[in-house]
Design a protein around this motif. Sequence first.
Motif, PDB file in Angstrom:
ATOM      1  N   ILE A   1       0.871  -1.173   0.000  1.00  0.00           N
ATOM      2  CA  ILE A   1       0.000   0.000   0.000  1.00  0.00           C
ATOM      3  C   ILE A   1       0.907   1.221   0.000  1.00  0.00           C
ATOM      4  CG2 ILE A   1      -1.771   1.286   1.251  1.00  0.00           C
ATOM      5  CD1 ILE A   1      -2.590  -1.384   2.521  1.00  0.00           C
TER       6      ILE A   1
ATOM      7  N   ASN B   1       1.413   7.283   0.260  1.00  0.00           N
ATOM      8  CA  ASN B   1       0.500   8.387  -0.076  1.00  0.00           C
ATOM      9  C   ASN B   1      -0.957   7.989   0.165  1.00  0.00           C
ATOM     10  OD1 ASN B   1       2.569  10.076  -0.784  1.00  0.00           O
ATOM     11  ND2 ASN B   1       2.440   9.618  -2.977  1.00  0.00           N
ATOM     12  N   ASP B   2      -1.326   6.735  -0.166  1.00  0.00           N
ATOM     13  CA  ASP B   2      -2.700   6.276   0.059  1.00  0.00           C
ATOM     14  C   ASP B   2      -3.032   6.265   1.547  1.00  0.00           C
ATOM     15  OD1 ASP B   2      -2.896   5.952  -2.646  1.00  0.00           O
ATOM     16  OD2 ASP B   2      -2.940   3.748  -2.597  1.00  0.00           O
ATOM     17  N   LEU B   3      -2.066   5.871   2.348  1.00  0.00           N
ATOM     18  CA  LEU B   3      -2.287   5.873   3.796  1.00  0.00           C
ATOM     19  C   LEU B   3      -2.431   7.282   4.335  1.00  0.00           C
ATOM     20  CD1 LEU B   3       0.201   3.116   4.961  1.00  0.00           C
ATOM     21  CD2 LEU B   3      -2.281   2.978   4.891  1.00  0.00           C
TER      22      LEU B   3
ATOM     23  N   GLU C   1      -3.462   9.900   2.734  1.00  0.00           N
ATOM     24  CA  GLU C   1      -4.716  10.534   2.279  1.00  0.00           C
ATOM     25  C   GLU C   1      -5.900  10.106   3.145  1.00  0.00           C
ATOM     26  OE1 GLU C   1      -5.164   9.534  -1.825  1.00  0.00           O
ATOM     27  OE2 GLU C   1      -3.465  10.768  -2.439  1.00  0.00           O
ATOM     28  N   SER C   2      -5.817   8.928   3.737  1.00  0.00           N
ATOM     29  CA  SER C   2      -6.925   8.448   4.561  1.00  0.00           C
ATOM     30  C   SER C   2      -6.909   9.060   5.964  1.00  0.00           C
ATOM     31  CB  SER C   2      -6.913   6.932   4.643  1.00  0.00           C
ATOM     32  OG  SER C   2      -5.778   6.497   5.349  1.00  0.00           O
TER      33      SER C   2
END
Length: 112
Positions: free
Chosen positions: A99, A102-104, A106-107
């Motif tokens: 993962i 950046n995805d983490l 953004e959450s």
Amino acid sequence: MTDDDFELDLSELISAEDFLEYFGIDYVPSVVQINRLHILQRFHDYLGQVDEMPDSIQARWALYADRLSTAYQDFVTSDAQTEKVFRVFRMHEPKQVAIPLNDLMESRPHAT
């Protein structure tokens, strides 16, 4: 024997040994002790492959006896790990999941 008698007989069978004895299948106790759940699950799977059950009780009894005998023989000539009856034996090695950071980020709510 009627349909009701057959269904009642089946509902009273508890163990793999009960099923084997009811259908008159000779068995080796040590094979059944080690593989009882696998044999019953394979029997269930084999019955699930039948497109249409016979109408007569005698034909249905013979079909059940044949499928149970086949399930039992699977474990006389093989073992549970090879036969992979249960899902646990068919599971693959754990998978790695990546993962992106950046995805983490953004959450997560941004600090003010």
